[in-house]
Design a protein around this motif. Sequence first.
Motif, PDB file in Angstrom:
ATOM      1  N   THR A 156      -1.844  -8.283   1.540  1.00  0.00           N
ATOM      2  CA  THR A 156      -2.300  -7.232   2.459  1.00  0.00           C
ATOM      3  C   THR A 156      -1.181  -6.238   2.743  1.00  0.00           C
ATOM      4  N   LEU A 157       0.013  -6.766   3.030  1.00  0.00           N
ATOM      5  CA  LEU A 157       1.135  -5.873   3.325  1.00  0.00           C
ATOM      6  C   LEU A 157       1.447  -4.983   2.130  1.00  0.00           C
ATOM      7  N   LEU A 158       1.474  -5.590   0.945  1.00  0.00           N
ATOM      8  CA  LEU A 158       1.765  -4.785  -0.245  1.00  0.00           C
ATOM      9  C   LEU A 158       0.687  -3.725  -0.454  1.00  0.00           C
ATOM     10  N   SER A 159      -0.576  -4.120  -0.253  1.00  0.00           N
ATOM     11  CA  SER A 159      -1.649  -3.151  -0.496  1.00  0.00           C
ATOM     12  C   SER A 159      -1.622  -2.034   0.548  1.00  0.00           C
ATOM     13  N   MET A 160      -1.218  -2.370   1.781  1.00  0.00           N
ATOM     14  CA  MET A 160      -1.108  -1.320   2.792  1.00  0.00           C
ATOM     15  C   MET A 160      -0.013  -0.328   2.417  1.00  0.00           C
ATOM     16  N   ALA A 161       1.097  -0.871   1.946  1.00  0.00           N
ATOM     17  CA  ALA A 161       2.212   0.005   1.570  1.00  0.00           C
ATOM     18  C   ALA A 161       1.834   0.886   0.384  1.00  0.00           C
ATOM     19  N   VAL A 162       1.251   0.267  -0.642  1.00  0.00           N
ATOM     20  CA  VAL A 162       0.864   1.036  -1.825  1.00  0.00           C
ATOM     21  C   VAL A 162      -0.257   2.018  -1.479  1.00  0.00           C
ATOM     22  N   GLY A 163      -1.255   1.503  -0.746  1.00  0.00           N
ATOM     23  CA  GLY A 163      -2.429   2.315  -0.436  1.00  0.00           C
ATOM     24  C   GLY A 163      -2.087   3.534   0.405  1.00  0.00           C
ATOM     25  N   ALA A 164      -1.211   3.345   1.391  1.00  0.00           N
ATOM     26  CA  ALA A 164      -0.884   4.445   2.299  1.00  0.00           C
ATOM     27  C   ALA A 164      -0.336   5.642   1.526  1.00  0.00           C
ATOM     28  N   VAL A 165       0.384   5.351   0.457  1.00  0.00           N
ATOM     29  CA  VAL A 165       0.943   6.444  -0.337  1.00  0.00           C
ATOM     30  C   VAL A 165      -0.020   6.838  -1.462  1.00  0.00           C
ATOM     31  N   ALA A 166      -0.351   5.858  -2.318  1.00  0.00           N
ATOM     32  CA  ALA A 166      -1.053   6.182  -3.561  1.00  0.00           C
ATOM     33  C   ALA A 166      -2.497   6.617  -3.338  1.00  0.00           C
ATOM     34  N   GLY A 175     -18.875  13.830   6.576  1.00  0.00           N
ATOM     35  CA  GLY A 175     -18.324  13.139   7.742  1.00  0.00           C
ATOM     36  C   GLY A 175     -17.652  11.814   7.427  1.00  0.00           C
ATOM     37  N   ILE A 176     -17.395  11.563   6.149  1.00  0.00           N
ATOM     38  CA  ILE A 176     -16.806  10.278   5.770  1.00  0.00           C
ATOM     39  C   ILE A 176     -15.291  10.392   5.678  1.00  0.00           C
ATOM     40  N   HIS A 177     -14.599   9.539   6.415  1.00  0.00           N
ATOM     41  CA  HIS A 177     -13.140   9.496   6.392  1.00  0.00           C
ATOM     42  C   HIS A 177     -12.753   8.732   5.116  1.00  0.00           C
ATOM     43  N   VAL A 178     -12.665   9.451   4.007  1.00  0.00           N
ATOM     44  CA  VAL A 178     -12.581   8.765   2.710  1.00  0.00           C
ATOM     45  C   VAL A 178     -11.330   7.894   2.574  1.00  0.00           C
ATOM     46  N   THR A 179     -10.205   8.359   3.083  1.00  0.00           N
ATOM     47  CA  THR A 179      -8.983   7.566   2.942  1.00  0.00           C
ATOM     48  C   THR A 179      -9.130   6.221   3.653  1.00  0.00           C
ATOM     49  N   LYS A 180      -9.722   6.247   4.827  1.00  0.00           N
ATOM     50  CA  LYS A 180      -9.912   4.997   5.575  1.00  0.00           C
ATOM     51  C   LYS A 180     -10.742   3.994   4.763  1.00  0.00           C
ATOM     52  N   PHE A 181     -11.842   4.463   4.193  1.00  0.00           N
ATOM     53  CA  PHE A 181     -12.708   3.535   3.478  1.00  0.00           C
ATOM     54  C   PHE A 181     -12.083   3.058   2.165  1.00  0.00           C
ATOM     55  N   LYS A 182     -11.325   3.932   1.517  1.00  0.00           N
ATOM     56  CA  LYS A 182     -10.626   3.495   0.299  1.00  0.00           C
ATOM     57  C   LYS A 182      -9.628   2.401   0.648  1.00  0.00           C
ATOM     58  N   ILE A 183      -8.938   2.570   1.774  1.00  0.00           N
ATOM     59  CA  ILE A 183      -7.940   1.572   2.159  1.00  0.00           C
ATOM     60  C   ILE A 183      -8.613   0.245   2.525  1.00  0.00           C
ATOM     61  N   ILE A 184      -9.762   0.313   3.193  1.00  0.00           N
ATOM     62  CA  ILE A 184     -10.486  -0.923   3.512  1.00  0.00           C
ATOM     63  C   ILE A 184     -10.814  -1.676   2.223  1.00  0.00           C
ATOM     64  N   ALA A 185     -11.356  -0.953   1.228  1.00  0.00           N
ATOM     65  CA  ALA A 185     -11.721  -1.603  -0.034  1.00  0.00           C
ATOM     66  C   ALA A 185     -10.484  -2.142  -0.739  1.00  0.00           C
ATOM     67  N   PHE A 186      -9.416  -1.378  -0.680  1.00  0.00           N
ATOM     68  CA  PHE A 186      -8.183  -1.753  -1.378  1.00  0.00           C
ATOM     69  C   PHE A 186      -7.588  -3.024  -0.785  1.00  0.00           C
ATOM     70  N   ILE A 187      -7.492  -3.070   0.548  1.00  0.00           N
ATOM     71  CA  ILE A 187      -6.902  -4.235   1.200  1.00  0.00           C
ATOM     72  C   ILE A 187      -7.771  -5.475   0.985  1.00  0.00           C
ATOM     73  N   THR A 188      -9.083  -5.305   1.101  1.00  0.00           N
ATOM     74  CA  THR A 188      -9.977  -6.445   0.903  1.00  0.00           C
ATOM     75  C   THR A 188      -9.802  -7.002  -0.502  1.00  0.00           C
ATOM     76  N   SER A 189      -9.853  -6.091  -1.472  1.00  0.00           N
ATOM     77  CA  SER A 189      -9.730  -6.486  -2.868  1.00  0.00           C
ATOM     78  C   SER A 189      -8.377  -7.152  -3.118  1.00  0.00           C
ATOM     79  N   ALA A 190      -7.320  -6.588  -2.547  1.00  0.00           N
ATOM     80  CA  ALA A 190      -5.979  -7.126  -2.751  1.00  0.00           C
ATOM     81  C   ALA A 190      -5.838  -8.509  -2.116  1.00  0.00           C
ATOM     82  N   SER A 191      -6.432  -8.714  -0.948  1.00  0.00           N
ATOM     83  CA  SER A 191      -6.241 -10.028  -0.334  1.00  0.00           C
ATOM     84  C   SER A 191      -6.976 -11.109  -1.116  1.00  0.00           C
ATOM     85  N   PHE A 192      -8.139 -10.765  -1.685  1.00  0.00           N
ATOM     86  CA  PHE A 192      -8.784 -11.748  -2.558  1.00  0.00           C
ATOM     87  C   PHE A 192      -7.925 -12.013  -3.797  1.00  0.00           C
TER      88      PHE A 192
END
Lengths: 249, 333
Positions: B103-113, B212-229
């Motif tokens: 999760t931490l790695l995906s947050m770091a990568v996701g926040a930038v990439a 009205g979709i906060h696209v970055t937020k939803f991409k990060i949700i998917a990214f973190i979920t996928s990364a933690s699995f």
Amino acid sequence: MSLLRLENVTKQFGGLVAVNNVSFEIKEGEFLGIVGTNGSGKTTLFNVINGVFFPEQGRVFFNDMDITRTPSYKRAPLGIGRTFQIPRPFASATVRENIAVGAMFGTMGKQLNVDQSLEVADHVIERMGLGKHRLKSAGLLTPVEKKLMEIGRALAMRPRLLLMDEAMAGMHPNDIDDMVEMIISIGKEENIAIVAMVEHIMRAVVGMAEKLIVLDQGEKIVDAPTDEALADSRVVDAYLGKSGETKDA
Amino acid sequence: MNSKLKKYYPLLPVCVAYLILFLVGRNVTGIWQLVSTLLFYCALGQAFNIFLGMTGYVDFGYVAFLGVGTYGMATAVTGLAGYEGLGVGVIVIGFALAVIMATLLSMAVGAVALRLRGAYFAIATIGVNEGFRYLIEGANLWNGSSGMIFTAELNQILGRDLAGRVMTFWADILVLIIGVAAAVVTLLYMNSKIGYALTALREDEDAAKVMGIHVTKFKIIAFITSASFAGMVGAASWALKTPYVFPPEVFEIHYTIEAIIIVMLGGAGTLMGPLVGALIYGVSKYYLSIFLPGFQLFIFALVIIVIIVLFPEGVVGVLKGKTRNNRLKQLIL
Ligand SMILES: Nc1ncnc2c1ncn2[C@@H]1O[C@H](COP(=O)(O)OP(=O)(O)O)[C@@H](O)[C@H]1O
Ligand SMILES: [Mg+2]
């Protein structure tokens, strides 16, 4: 009080001034037509109003709130909905799902769950006469159906302001009449201000618009109640020709 | 109530497929090894699909999340080897650590990439995976390039018998459970606003924003979920099954490529797709390596080109189209 107000908005692309020092305002529930030839800056103006681009100069106010630099995803929940000149459906999703997205993230977004949003979509679908396409992938619709679906998607947001970019392009004149009539009646019912952009002076739009703005090379050259605008010599020269007849195309 | 339940019908074929896989593995002698590989591919595909399938973004550095998950479990087992009373508790802690680290790695990568669009994101992620591997080796993190071997510690905490059973059997069952859990989460997302937002941004990111979709937020949700699995898959399939970890192995990009093939083959963004893709890919890879050793990659390269050109929606995507008008449609998602 104005619903939307632009003050001296300028948007440039490199050296090209696409929108040049434009100011205007729309009141609640008003129907405004914006006319301008291809390249006159209509789409760019929409993009500034809904936050796809930020202007270099000038301010945009919505309900007296300065939204000049508000990101576009925060503007939809405030009540700004739009359709695109070239339709942009979420192609793999069904018509129903596309329209439900409007409800889910629009002004009612916080209150509506997924099932309720799908119900809203069903109402809109019925109202728009899209019933037989309800469960079709939006990518499979004809261009005109896509335009209708986009209008439905925007209406499902329960917007205060609806921006329609060339919504009638490519439609049969009879269909245009029907559609404009329908949109206006929905607009009146729900007190939605509507801005319709068109390349030509269309009878359907002009007949219904309370106010006309004419854009020419990024500048606002006319801003007046419709009958006055149509009598303006610049409009007559540019659009109406000598005969003074309006075009339908 | 009934219609609420209906939303979960598509889990039925998923569970049936896993049950068959399990029963075949238990009852056909000598096949558990293959089943274990298939379970790994299923879980890998199901986890990756939450990001690749649902957002349309390609993460070439995905294997890094399996890698850190493996390190998470390795760290727990080696660090807690002295606490014999922990027993299987160490595995729970290992999974928690794996998830936290991924999760931490995906947050770091996701926040930038994730602020980058499509292809730019894909290119950036290649760098992340390689960079992370060199960081571990260069900064001598977790023993650097010598890696960690923790069979002894696992034996010490769990006892020799149980540790052996974990490596040969329970690790695979955990992978199975992770795969099912990833499928359940996928379906929960699909039925929620998250799923609608992800579909919208996958199809047209600019239009999604305007809606009205906060696209970055939803991409990060998917990214973190996928990364933690992915972290959990690494912890179970790599750390518990083979209790050692070396940087070049767990940051090997070909696992990412395999995950991409599996998801695309089965049907990106569908629920069943990763499972179907994993079974087809795993079984054909197994037999190709027996009958045409050395040619697998070449053949898969051809297969993936054919899929992308002819069936971009993958096997399940095609099935979904074909069953749209009959009763099976409730089951296929
Ligand atoms: N994203 C962009 N980048 C560069 N130039 C643009 C962009 N969008 C519009 N323009 C230019 O701005 C001018 C106005 O275009 P546009 O707003 O699309 O006009 P209209 O919608 O009235 O046809 C045109 O000269 C067009 O080429
Ligand atoms: Mg335009």
